[in-house]
Structures are given as structure tokens and as C-alpha cells.
Design a protein around this motif. Structure first.
Motif, PDB file in Angstrom:
ATOM      1  N   GLU A 126       0.829  -1.203   0.000  1.00  0.00           N
ATOM      2  CA  GLU A 126       0.000   0.000   0.000  1.00  0.00           C
ATOM      3  C   GLU A 126       0.862   1.250   0.000  1.00  0.00           C
ATOM      4  O   GLU A 126       0.475   2.295  -0.522  1.00  0.00           O
ATOM      5  CB  GLU A 126      -0.936   0.001   1.217  1.00  0.00           C
ATOM      6  CG  GLU A 126      -1.957   1.120   1.176  1.00  0.00           C
ATOM      7  CD  GLU A 126      -2.922   1.081   2.351  1.00  0.00           C
ATOM      8  OE1 GLU A 126      -3.855   1.875   2.349  1.00  0.00           O
ATOM      9  OE2 GLU A 126      -2.726   0.264   3.267  1.00  0.00           O
ATOM     10  N   GLY A 127       2.033   1.153   0.613  1.00  0.00           N
ATOM     11  CA  GLY A 127       2.922   2.301   0.620  1.00  0.00           C
ATOM     12  C   GLY A 127       2.531   3.389   1.590  1.00  0.00           C
ATOM     13  O   GLY A 127       2.849   4.561   1.388  1.00  0.00           O
ATOM     14  N   ILE A 128       1.813   3.034   2.655  1.00  0.00           N
ATOM     15  CA  ILE A 128       1.430   4.037   3.645  1.00  0.00           C
ATOM     16  C   ILE A 128       1.972   3.632   5.009  1.00  0.00           C
ATOM     17  O   ILE A 128       1.338   2.866   5.738  1.00  0.00           O
ATOM     18  CB  ILE A 128      -0.099   4.199   3.749  1.00  0.00           C
ATOM     19  CG1 ILE A 128      -0.720   4.448   2.380  1.00  0.00           C
ATOM     20  CG2 ILE A 128      -0.456   5.363   4.674  1.00  0.00           C
ATOM     21  CD1 ILE A 128      -2.219   4.627   2.405  1.00  0.00           C
ATOM     22  N   PRO A 129       3.137   4.133   5.379  1.00  0.00           N
ATOM     23  CA  PRO A 129       3.605   3.895   6.742  1.00  0.00           C
ATOM     24  C   PRO A 129       2.690   4.613   7.727  1.00  0.00           C
ATOM     25  O   PRO A 129       1.993   5.569   7.346  1.00  0.00           O
ATOM     26  CB  PRO A 129       5.016   4.507   6.746  1.00  0.00           C
ATOM     27  CG  PRO A 129       5.023   5.471   5.618  1.00  0.00           C
ATOM     28  CD  PRO A 129       4.070   4.943   4.605  1.00  0.00           C
ATOM     29  N   PRO A 130       2.652   4.161   8.972  1.00  0.00           N
ATOM     30  CA  PRO A 130       1.725   4.750   9.955  1.00  0.00           C
ATOM     31  C   PRO A 130       1.788   6.269  10.036  1.00  0.00           C
ATOM     32  O   PRO A 130       0.758   6.928  10.186  1.00  0.00           O
ATOM     33  CB  PRO A 130       2.169   4.100  11.269  1.00  0.00           C
ATOM     34  CG  PRO A 130       2.766   2.802  10.857  1.00  0.00           C
ATOM     35  CD  PRO A 130       3.429   3.047   9.536  1.00  0.00           C
ATOM     36  N   GLU A 131       2.984   6.825   9.889  1.00  0.00           N
ATOM     37  CA  GLU A 131       3.118   8.286  10.016  1.00  0.00           C
ATOM     38  C   GLU A 131       2.513   9.043   8.840  1.00  0.00           C
ATOM     39  O   GLU A 131       2.324  10.268   8.899  1.00  0.00           O
ATOM     40  CB  GLU A 131       4.594   8.685  10.176  1.00  0.00           C
ATOM     41  CG  GLU A 131       5.504   8.359   9.005  1.00  0.00           C
ATOM     42  CD  GLU A 131       6.130   6.975   9.068  1.00  0.00           C
ATOM     43  OE1 GLU A 131       7.116   6.738   8.355  1.00  0.00           O
ATOM     44  OE2 GLU A 131       5.613   6.135   9.853  1.00  0.00           O
ATOM     45  N   ASP A 132       2.186   8.327   7.754  1.00  0.00           N
ATOM     46  CA  ASP A 132       1.614   8.979   6.574  1.00  0.00           C
ATOM     47  C   ASP A 132       0.089   8.850   6.492  1.00  0.00           C
ATOM     48  O   ASP A 132      -0.516   9.292   5.515  1.00  0.00           O
ATOM     49  CB  ASP A 132       2.228   8.407   5.286  1.00  0.00           C
ATOM     50  CG  ASP A 132       3.584   9.022   4.975  1.00  0.00           C
ATOM     51  OD1 ASP A 132       3.949   9.987   5.675  1.00  0.00           O
ATOM     52  OD2 ASP A 132       4.265   8.537   4.062  1.00  0.00           O
ATOM     53  N   TYR A 133      -0.525   8.253   7.504  1.00  0.00           N
ATOM     54  CA  TYR A 133      -1.989   8.211   7.504  1.00  0.00           C
ATOM     55  C   TYR A 133      -2.530   9.627   7.670  1.00  0.00           C
ATOM     56  O   TYR A 133      -1.968  10.450   8.390  1.00  0.00           O
ATOM     57  CB  TYR A 133      -2.506   7.311   8.632  1.00  0.00           C
ATOM     58  CG  TYR A 133      -2.627   5.870   8.215  1.00  0.00           C
ATOM     59  CD1 TYR A 133      -3.862   5.276   8.061  1.00  0.00           C
ATOM     60  CD2 TYR A 133      -1.490   5.108   7.956  1.00  0.00           C
ATOM     61  CE1 TYR A 133      -3.973   3.951   7.655  1.00  0.00           C
ATOM     62  CE2 TYR A 133      -1.600   3.788   7.547  1.00  0.00           C
ATOM     63  CZ  TYR A 133      -2.836   3.220   7.397  1.00  0.00           C
ATOM     64  OH  TYR A 133      -2.944   1.915   6.981  1.00  0.00           O
ATOM     65  N   GLY A 134      -3.626   9.916   6.969  1.00  0.00           N
ATOM     66  CA  GLY A 134      -4.156  11.270   6.955  1.00  0.00           C
ATOM     67  C   GLY A 134      -4.770  11.698   8.278  1.00  0.00           C
ATOM     68  O   GLY A 134      -5.227  10.867   9.075  1.00  0.00           O
ATOM     69  N   ASN A 135      -4.811  13.006   8.473  1.00  0.00           N
ATOM     70  CA  ASN A 135      -5.459  13.608   9.636  1.00  0.00           C
ATOM     71  C   ASN A 135      -6.928  13.847   9.280  1.00  0.00           C
ATOM     72  O   ASN A 135      -7.229  14.642   8.389  1.00  0.00           O
ATOM     73  CB  ASN A 135      -4.774  14.930   9.981  1.00  0.00           C
ATOM     74  CG  ASN A 135      -5.468  15.664  11.110  1.00  0.00           C
ATOM     75  OD1 ASN A 135      -6.403  15.165  11.726  1.00  0.00           O
ATOM     76  ND2 ASN A 135      -5.019  16.879  11.377  1.00  0.00           N
ATOM     77  N   PRO A 136      -7.873  13.168   9.934  1.00  0.00           N
ATOM     78  CA  PRO A 136      -9.283  13.309   9.568  1.00  0.00           C
ATOM     79  C   PRO A 136      -9.771  14.760   9.555  1.00  0.00           C
ATOM     80  O   PRO A 136     -10.600  15.127   8.715  1.00  0.00           O
ATOM     81  CB  PRO A 136     -10.015  12.488  10.635  1.00  0.00           C
ATOM     82  CG  PRO A 136      -9.007  11.471  11.077  1.00  0.00           C
ATOM     83  CD  PRO A 136      -7.673  12.179  11.019  1.00  0.00           C
ATOM     84  N   ALA A 137      -9.264  15.586  10.466  1.00  0.00           N
ATOM     85  CA  ALA A 137      -9.703  16.993  10.527  1.00  0.00           C
ATOM     86  C   ALA A 137      -9.365  17.750   9.255  1.00  0.00           C
ATOM     87  O   ALA A 137     -10.042  18.722   8.895  1.00  0.00           O
ATOM     88  CB  ALA A 137      -9.085  17.681  11.742  1.00  0.00           C
ATOM     89  N   ALA A 138      -8.329  17.293   8.550  1.00  0.00           N
ATOM     90  CA  ALA A 138      -7.930  17.972   7.314  1.00  0.00           C
ATOM     91  C   ALA A 138      -8.942  17.778   6.190  1.00  0.00           C
ATOM     92  O   ALA A 138      -8.900  18.491   5.183  1.00  0.00           O
ATOM     93  CB  ALA A 138      -6.554  17.474   6.867  1.00  0.00           C
TER      94      ALA A 138
END
Length: 273
Positions: A210-222
């Protein structure tokens, strides 16, 4: 301009954030949850603006009643956001029949029932906007998420057709396709299949695929300014990624598909007869 919005699945995640943002800016919101008591505090704070509705979106009769209740209460309806749904994790072999049927009932049929309930109202008004919370996983698939993929592909399929059907009726359709966000998607609301050791390797490799390390998960508020822009647009998009992963991944997936179709096109043409 003030909007009247019907939104499902507001107890957590995107639904909760978007409901609060809509109320804060002065919109009317009919907000549904399996337990509307979670909205008691907001209802007190936004008297006259918020209509809390207890709703199981898999109950078609209840859905029709809820949508009409919102229309009658506020005198009209501008936007429907189909946000209710949840994730199922597990290889295809690992997920039980009941788990599959339940998630299709919620993610596909629930979305379809709300959509069908809103359409007569929108047709009569001559305007309306249906926003389906799809996923990047309605555009491409990932191993061990195949059942969830299937529900979002289904939503994309009927929504694509719907957009053409209502194009000349003043009704817009938008599929919002988020990548991974730090919501409850993989938490308390998720369902997990029975683990089979043969699939441990593909599960452990999922992060790399998937290429999404945990630190790259989006911020829902954004997502709040983004969803408000979609709601307010006079020409909203049919599809819109939320987050930075979807576009890049979709480009790669569709380039590979086009290459395969091209390489095998001589066989396709021969099969025409």
C-alpha cells in the motif's frame, strides 16, 4: 448559502467531524446513527439546526422514513452524505458468509437505500447532491481487504451509472475516495476474518504494497475544508481522492492495466468474431 444536509454514520470519524463543521457554519443537519443519543449534546448546542435520527441503514423502510422526516422537518434537502459503513479485514478464504452479507448490507445496500430515498425529493426540487463515501479501495484492490473492496466497487458501479441517469435532472453525484486516515476504520468498528496461517506472508507485506507507513496516515480533521468545498461547488467532481496516496497509486494501477489490455488486444479483437 445555507444548506440542509442528511448524513449517515455520525457517531465517530468523518461523520462526526463533518456534522460538527456543518453545524458550526450554520447549516441544517439531519444526522443519523444507530444510537442517536450520541448526538444529545450537539442537539442541545444547535437547537433548530440539528435533527438527530436513530437509524439502521440496512432497514430500507426506516431509511425512507428518515429521509422524508428530514425533508419535512427542514422543508427541503440539498445534500445527502452516505458515510455509514465499516471495514472487513481478511483474505477472501478467511471471511465467513455472515460477515460478508452483513458488510454488503451496510456498505452497499445501506448506501443504495438512502440514495433511492433521496432521489424522488431531489427530482421534485430540481436539485440535489449525493455524496458517497467510497474509498481508494473502490478504485484499486489490496490483498486481505477484498471483501471491503467489493463493497466499494459496488458503490462506485451504481453511482457511476446514477450520475449519468440524473445528469439532466439537476442532481450531482460525487464519490469521495479517502486513503488511510487515523479513524476507527481499523479499530472498534472493524470486523476481522478467521486467521489462516497460509496468508500470514501477504498480510505482513500489506504495508509495503500500500505504501502508507503509519506516520503517513491522513489527519481526519484535514478533510473538513475539502468536504465543505465539495458541498458548496456548483460543479462538483464525480470522483475525488482525499489524501495524497490515491492519485499516485491509481496512476500506477491503471497504467499497468492499460499495458495488459494493449498487449492482449489482438486476442480481444479475435474474440469479437
Amino acid at each position: 448559502m445555507k444548506k440542509t444536509v442528511f448524513i449517515t454514520g455520525v457517531s465517530t470519524g468523518f461523520g462526526k467531524l463533518w456534522t460538527e463543521a456543518l453545524l458550526k457554519r450554520g447549516d441544517n443537519v439531519a444526522a443519523t446513527s444507530r444510537n442517536a443519543n450520541v448526538l444529545t449534546e450537539l442537539a442541545e448546542q444547535y437547537k433548530g439546526q440539528l435533527l438527530p435520527i436513530t437509524l439502521d441503514v440496512t432497514d430500507r423502510a426506516a431509511v425512507i422514513k428518515a429521509v422524508h422526516k428530514a425533508k419535512e422537518h427542514f422543508g427541503g434537502l440539498d445534500v445527502v452524505i452516505n458515510n455509514a459503513g465499516y471495514g472487513v479485514f481478511g483474505a477472501i478464504e478467511e471471511v465467513e458468509e455472515k460477515e460478508i452479507k452483513d458488510v454488503f448490507n451496510a456498505n452497499v445496500y445501506g448506501t443504495l437505500w438512502v440514495t433511492q430515498a433521496a432521489l424522488p425529493i431531489f427530482r421534485e426540487q430540481g436539485h440535489g447532491h449525493i455524496i458517497q463515501l467510497s474509498s481508494v479501495l473502490g478504485v484499486y484492490s489490496l490483498p486481505t481487504l477484498g471483501i471491503y473492496n467489493a463493497t466499494k466497487y459496488a458503490v462506485e458501479g451504481f453511482s457511476d451509472a446514477l450520475a449519468e441517469e440524473v445528469r439532466d435532472l439537476g442532481i450531482h453525484v460525487t464519490m469521495v475516495e479517502p486513503n488511510g486516515y487515523t479513524t476507527e476504520f481499523g479499530g472498534s468498528s472493524a470486523v476481522f476474518g478467521n486467521s489462516i496461517p497460509a496468508y500470514d506472508k501477504v498480510k505482513s507485506a500489506l504495508g509495503a504494497i500500500e505504501g502508507i507507513p503509519p506516520e503517513d496516515y491522513g489527519n481526519p480533521a484535514a478533510t473538513i475544508p475539502a468536504i465543505l468545498e465539495v458541498i458548496d461547488s456548483k460543479r462538483p467532481p464525480l470522483r475525488l481522492f482525499f489524501g495524497k496516496i490515491g492519485f499516485k497509486r491509481a496512476q500506477k494501477v491503471y497504467t499497468e492495466r492499460m499495458q495488459t489490455w494493449s498487449e492482449w488486444n489482438h486476442v480481444s479483437i479475435a474474440a469479437q468474431g
